[in-house]
Design a protein around this motif. Structure first.
Motif, short mmCIF file in Angstrom:
data_model
loop_
_atom_site.label_atom_id
_atom_site.label_comp_id
_atom_site.label_asym_id
_atom_site.label_seq_id
_atom_site.Cartn_x
_atom_site.Cartn_y
_atom_site.Cartn_z
N PRO B 399 85.36 96.56 -54.73
CA PRO B 399 85.28 97.87 -54.89
C PRO B 399 85.17 98.76 -54.30
O PRO B 399 85.80 100.26 -54.59
CB PRO B 399 83.77 98.05 -54.96
CG PRO B 399 83.42 97.11 -54.68
CD PRO B 399 84.27 95.79 -54.34
N LEU B 498 89.70 96.74 -42.23
CA LEU B 498 89.04 96.41 -42.12
C LEU B 498 87.79 96.41 -43.38
O LEU B 498 87.34 97.81 -43.53
CB LEU B 498 87.71 96.81 -40.72
CG LEU B 498 89.12 96.03 -39.84
CD1 LEU B 498 88.36 96.81 -38.38
CD2 LEU B 498 89.29 94.93 -39.40
N THR B 499 87.49 95.23 -44.27
CA THR B 499 86.06 95.04 -45.05
C THR B 499 84.94 94.93 -44.67
O THR B 499 85.47 93.91 -43.23
CB THR B 499 86.51 94.80 -46.50
OG1 THR B 499 86.92 93.41 -45.82
CG2 THR B 499 88.16 95.19 -47.04
N LYS B 500 84.29 94.97 -45.15
CA LYS B 500 82.75 94.87 -44.06
C LYS B 500 82.72 93.23 -44.33
O LYS B 500 82.68 92.73 -45.61
CB LYS B 500 81.75 95.45 -44.58
CG LYS B 500 79.84 95.34 -44.18
CD LYS B 500 79.48 96.18 -44.42
CE LYS B 500 78.54 96.33 -43.67
NZ LYS B 500 77.29 96.93 -43.90
N PRO B 522 86.16 106.37 -42.63
CA PRO B 522 84.49 105.90 -43.04
C PRO B 522 84.93 105.55 -44.68
O PRO B 522 85.02 106.08 -45.36
CB PRO B 522 83.87 106.20 -42.47
CG PRO B 522 83.76 107.89 -42.40
CD PRO B 522 85.49 107.68 -41.87
N GLY B 523 84.04 104.45 -44.89
CA GLY B 523 83.92 104.32 -46.36
C GLY B 523 83.15 103.55 -47.00
O GLY B 523 81.93 102.70 -45.84
N TYR B 524 82.62 103.27 -48.47
CA TYR B 524 81.75 101.81 -48.87
C TYR B 524 82.21 100.84 -48.03
O TYR B 524 83.87 100.06 -48.62
CB TYR B 524 81.67 102.26 -49.98
CG TYR B 524 80.67 103.46 -50.10
CD1 TYR B 524 79.04 103.73 -49.86
CD2 TYR B 524 80.88 104.07 -51.21
CE1 TYR B 524 78.81 104.90 -50.94
CE2 TYR B 524 80.82 105.70 -51.61
CZ TYR B 524 79.41 105.47 -51.09
OH TYR B 524 78.96 106.52 -51.82
N GLY B 525 82.00 100.06 -47.52
CA GLY B 525 82.23 98.75 -47.05
C GLY B 525 83.26 98.47 -46.74
O GLY B 525 83.92 97.30 -46.33
N MET B 526 84.11 99.78 -46.02
CA MET B 526 85.58 99.53 -45.77
C MET B 526 85.45 101.02 -44.47
O MET B 526 84.61 101.81 -44.25
CB MET B 526 86.31 99.28 -46.88
CG MET B 526 86.82 100.78 -47.02
SD MET B 526 88.13 102.20 -45.90
CE MET B 526 87.58 103.89 -47.02
N VAL B 527 86.62 100.68 -43.59
CA VAL B 527 86.79 101.43 -42.50
C VAL B 527 87.86 101.26 -42.41
O VAL B 527 88.55 100.10 -42.29
CB VAL B 527 85.43 101.31 -41.38
CG1 VAL B 527 86.05 100.18 -40.44
CG2 VAL B 527 85.15 102.42 -40.46
#
Lengths: 152, 537
Positions: B399, B498-500, B522-527
């Motif tokens: 996502p 990078l994805t978490k 920054p973002g949801y589950g990624m940065v």
């Protein structure tokens, strides 16, 4: 046509239709994430400057504060039918670059609900900045039991 | 209606079905709806096989039969995806042939269930090996139903080298052939494995190389945090979602009559039960490294389609009654579907059961045509209504991908730049959408990926090096091995997307990278971060 032939499947059809209707009318289920997690201890609320459930943060309502779990607290906020979470993690507990950091904690956001919902950037910025300020004000004085690196 | 007219009508119906399948696949491919890392892995192995044929073919993990099949199309992602969709369509044709040979009254029903399966369409578009094995099972069923049983067994024997879990079907088949004393079939079953094993001896210089270098890890990498995050158990909501994503006609299995099924159909239903139990239950004990993805259950689909196809045929020609336990079985399914609906976004499972229950009512009121139509409705709606539980669409699986690309565009602009990423889909998505042409994507190979490749490849004959070399130009981007990723090898200003991922600290230990990356998006589950000076030495 005898009723014993078509009666049972007809009754089952009716029950299924009622079930579908009931599920549709009750709306999407609120996943019991927050409900299944352990409520945070008073020190966690103190770390967040005596945050209260129901308090508004940049127009978003605080639903709950849970944890610590795996060295992190989770704060759930909601507006209308949309929710997301702020994670306050002990430094190093979440091994992923943090959008915001304080002296002792890393701050993250995530878990938008419904899944895939885009939360407006300005809301995220405002809430994260607010939480960061609260944590900075209190982190030197408040120790939250369990909010430290998990034992390995 | 004579046999010739029936055949022509059936062929026209099949052509329409294939047209619908290709149209749905083309639309999904154009939208990029099913970009999936496992599909890219199928492409990667085909690419490796094209570049280093011996090393690729004698790596069992590479799924040699399909790597060889797709190697000629591996030069372009688009050509690969289309070749994969054509193989999916071939499976539909083979299942139609099987249904005809099995004497189904409506031989289009089974292929329609397959062609309109949300998971099958998605898997075919994504390039998943799971749909290749489904197509193989369809060919097996067609050959077997046409009484070419030795050829059927030989085809079946190839399939475990595409998806190891289909070995369950081979075991069921072997038991069945022994019971029937069909020795030629039994001998044909391991024919491919024997020939492949013998051929590999020359390459590996090892008579039991296929045991030393198996197709899959017998157990996951030790201390892999990926598995710490995956419980190995699955909830009812997920199971129900998977079932209707395979086909919304799934509840119609409750109407099947065991006594009315042909031996092949009984074999198939036995396999469905054994396979489903194995895949749903075994991961709880960490037996094999399945991760509970719904796509693993795709191999049951041809047999489910044949079983339900026979039910539909029975409805239409008024000869066959549903099984005696149809109503109680449906009631049990309804309860499960309702329980699943309590924690699902949409009550699709319950909706599917409802259609079947109403169809059964219509049949019992002698509305046979209406009953068939009521079973057809959810099947036709499948790709639009019942696909949620399949979890192979890019939006569910990754996502964060769209936001990651937007973030990269904001960070990089149109400047030439190197981007390090652990997101397997990034390179392919940029290619598909022709975005960020100046960006060179370096894919950070994860520690368990390196472990798996090196555990399953033979170092003594140079296979590992040959594989790494074949992958160097392109494996989800240009691959960078875990041991080569250090702060001193990364230039200042380099961008990281990078994805978490729980595995990331294994290749980027915080102790080494702390302070070396500054978060810029920054973002949801990624940065998205940029390499900066400073941090720990």
């Amino acid at each position: 046509m005898m009723i014993w032939r078509w009666g049972p499947p007809a009754a089952l059809s009716l029950v299924c239709l009622l079930g579908v209707g009931e599920r549709l009318l009750s709306g999407p289920p609120i996943t019991a994430r927050a409900g299944q997690r352990t409520p945070a201890p008073p020190e966690a609320f103190a770390l967040l400057d005596d945050l209260e459930i129901g308090e508004k943060l940049a127009g978003w309502t605080v639903l709950g504060l849970t944890g610590p779990r795996d060295g992190a607290l989770q704060l759930d906020v909601a507006r209308d039918d949309i929710r997301f979470s702020i994670t306050v993690a002990a430094r190093g507990a979440v091994q992923f670059p943090a959008p915001r950091t304080t002296a002792r904690y890393d701050l993250y956001y995530g878990h938008p609900h419904p899944r895939g919902t885009e939360i407006p950037d300005n809301a995220i910025r405002a809430i994260m900045a607010g939480i960061e300020r609260r944590v900075r004000r209190n982190e030197a004085d408040v120790v939250v039991p369990g909010l430290s690196l998990p034992e390995t | 209606m004579d046999a010739r007219t029936r055949l022509i009508r059936s062929l026209l119906g099949l052509a329409v079905l294939l047209g619908v399948f290709f149209a749905l696949a083309a639309h999904a491919l154009h939208e990029g709806r099913y970009l999936h890392d496992e599909g890219l892995l199928t492409h990667l192995f085909a690419l490796v096989t094209a570049r280093a044929p011996a090393a690729g073919l004698f790596l069992q993990k590479s799924r040699p039969p399909i790597s060889a099949l797709y190697a000629p199309f591996s030069g372009s992602l688009s050509a690969f995806f289309w070749a994969h969709i054509v193989v999916g369509a071939a499976g539909i044709v083979a299942l139609w042939g099987a249904a005809r040979a099995l004497g189904h009254a409506v031989p289009l029903a089974a292929p329609a269930i397959l062609a309109l399966s949300p998971l099958y369409i998605g898997g075919a578009v994504a390039g998943l090996s799971n749909t290749d094995v489904v197509a193989g099972i369809c060919v097996f069923a067609w050959l077997h139903a046409s009484d070419r049983r030795v050829a059927a067994a030989a085809v079946l024997g190839v399939l475990p080298w595409i998806r190891a879990e289909v070995g369950v079907l081979c075991i069921v088949m072997a038991v069945w052939t022994i019971r029937r004393r069909a020795w030629k079939e039994l001998a044909a079953l391991p024919a491919y494995g024997a020939l492949y094993g013998l051929a590999g001896i020359a390459y590996h210089h090892d008579p039991i190389w296929f045991l030393h270098y198996p197709p899959a890890l017998p157990e996951p990498m030790p201390n892999n945090p990926f598995w710490a995050e995956h419980g190995g158990t699955v909830g009812i909501a997920e199971l129900v979602g998977t079932a209707v994503a395979l086909t919304p006609a799934m509840p119609a299995l409750a109407l099947c009559r065991w006594s009315g099924a042909r031996p092949l159909e009984r074999l198939g239903l036995t396999f469905c039960v054994a396979f489903s139990v194995a895949l749903v239950v075994l991961p709880a004990w960490r037996v094999f490294n399945f991760d509970q993805s719904p796509r693993y259950l795709l191999p049951v689909l041809p047999f489910v389609a044949l079983a339900v196809g026979r039910v539909v045929g029975g409805f239409m020609d008024e000869r066959e009654e549903p099984g005696r336990f149809a109503v109680p079985a449906l009631a049990v399914l309804a309860v499960l579907a309702y329980v699943g609906a309590l924690s699902a976004r949409h009550p699709t499972g319950l909706l599917a059961v409802t259609f079947v229950a109403v169809a059964l009512t219509a049949q019992r009121l002698n509305g046979h045509g209406l009953a068939g139509l009521l079973l057809a409705v959810p099947v036709a709606l499948g790709p639009w209504v019942f696909g949620d539980g399949g979890k192979i669409d890019t939006r569910s699986a990754a996502p964060h991908l769209a936001r990651m690309i937007e973030g990269l565009e904001e960070t990089v602009g149109q400047a030439p730049k190197v981007v390090y990423t652990n997101e397997a889909l990034l390179w392919a998505r940029l290619q598909q959408e022709r975005r960020l042409p100046g960006v060179t994507v370096l894919y950070i190979v994860q520690e368990d990926q390196r472990f798996e490749l090196e555990r399953l490849a033979n170092d003594r004959v140079g296979q590992r090096d040959a594989l790494w070399e074949a992958m160097t130009p392109n494996a989800y981007g240009r691959p960078i091995r875990p041991d080569a990723l250090r702060p001193d090898t990364v230039p200042l200003g380099a961008v990281f997307a990078l994805t978490k991922d729980a595995r990331l600290p294994l290749v980027m230990p915080p102790a080494r990278w702390d302070g070396m990356l500054e978060v810029v998006r920054p973002g949801y589950g990624m940065v998205i971060s940029v390499r900066v000076e400073g941090g720990a030495p």
